[in-house]
Write an enzyme that holds these catalytic residues in place. Sequence first.
Site, mmCIF file in Angstrom:
data_model
loop_
_atom_site.group_PDB
_atom_site.id
_atom_site.type_symbol
_atom_site.label_atom_id
_atom_site.label_comp_id
_atom_site.label_asym_id
_atom_site.label_seq_id
_atom_site.Cartn_x
_atom_site.Cartn_y
_atom_site.Cartn_z
ATOM 1 N N ASN A 9 -8.913 12.875 -62.187
ATOM 2 C CA ASN A 9 -7.986 11.771 -61.947
ATOM 3 C C ASN A 9 -8.836 10.499 -62.037
ATOM 4 O O ASN A 9 -9.713 10.292 -61.194
ATOM 5 C CB ASN A 9 -7.350 11.906 -60.562
ATOM 6 C CG ASN A 9 -6.473 10.736 -60.185
ATOM 7 O OD1 ASN A 9 -6.388 9.743 -60.897
ATOM 8 N ND2 ASN A 9 -5.826 10.846 -59.044
ATOM 9 N N ARG A 11 -8.412 7.585 -61.173
ATOM 10 C CA ARG A 11 -8.320 6.695 -60.013
ATOM 11 C C ARG A 11 -9.096 7.234 -58.810
ATOM 12 O O ARG A 11 -9.209 6.552 -57.793
ATOM 13 C CB ARG A 11 -6.853 6.487 -59.634
ATOM 14 C CG ARG A 11 -6.105 5.717 -60.724
ATOM 15 C CD ARG A 11 -4.636 5.540 -60.415
ATOM 16 N NE ARG A 11 -4.447 4.955 -59.104
ATOM 17 C CZ ARG A 11 -3.344 5.078 -58.381
ATOM 18 N NH1 ARG A 11 -2.331 5.774 -58.854
ATOM 19 N NH2 ARG A 11 -3.243 4.506 -57.199
ATOM 20 N N CYS A 12 -9.642 8.437 -58.927
ATOM 21 C CA CYS A 12 -10.354 9.082 -57.826
ATOM 22 C C CYS A 12 -11.859 8.836 -57.948
ATOM 23 O O CYS A 12 -12.473 9.176 -58.965
ATOM 24 C CB CYS A 12 -10.065 10.580 -57.855
ATOM 25 S SG CYS A 12 -11.089 11.561 -56.754
ATOM 26 N N SER A 13 -12.455 8.269 -56.913
ATOM 27 C CA SER A 13 -13.892 7.970 -56.965
ATOM 28 C C SER A 13 -14.729 9.244 -57.064
ATOM 29 O O SER A 13 -15.749 9.262 -57.761
ATOM 30 C CB SER A 13 -14.313 7.149 -55.746
ATOM 31 O OG SER A 13 -14.130 7.885 -54.556
#
Length: 116
Positions: A9, A11-13
Site C-alpha cells: 500500500n 500510503r503505508c510507511s
Amino acid sequence: MKKVTLYYNPRCSKCREALCVLEEKGIEPKIIEYLKTPPAEKQLNDILKKLGLKAEDLLRKKEPLFIEKYKNKKLSNAEWIKVMCKNPVLIERPIAIEGNKAVIGRPAERVIEILK
C-alpha cells in the site's frame, strides 16, 4: 536473482520501508497494490499457508472497519478469508513472498528473512 512479490500500500510507511529494504539488497519486487487488486480467496489462502498463519492472525484489528463490523465475531478461517478479500483494507501489510516463503514486514527489516 530471487523473485519477490510485495503486497503493498503506497500510503503505508511500513510498506515503503519494506520496499527500500528489498531495493537496498538489489531486489526489485513485483508490487501488488492489494487495495486496488485484492487477492482472490485461493490466493489469500495460499499466502496464509506460506506465512504459517490462520486468517484471523492476518487481520488488521485496529482498522475502523474491523472494530465497527467484526470485533468479537467468531468466524471460520474460510469466512475470514472471504471478509478480507471483500475488504482488503483488513489485510495486514506489507507481505513479502518468495517461492514457498512469506513474511509480514513488521518491522520492515523482516522482509529480508525470505531471502535466506
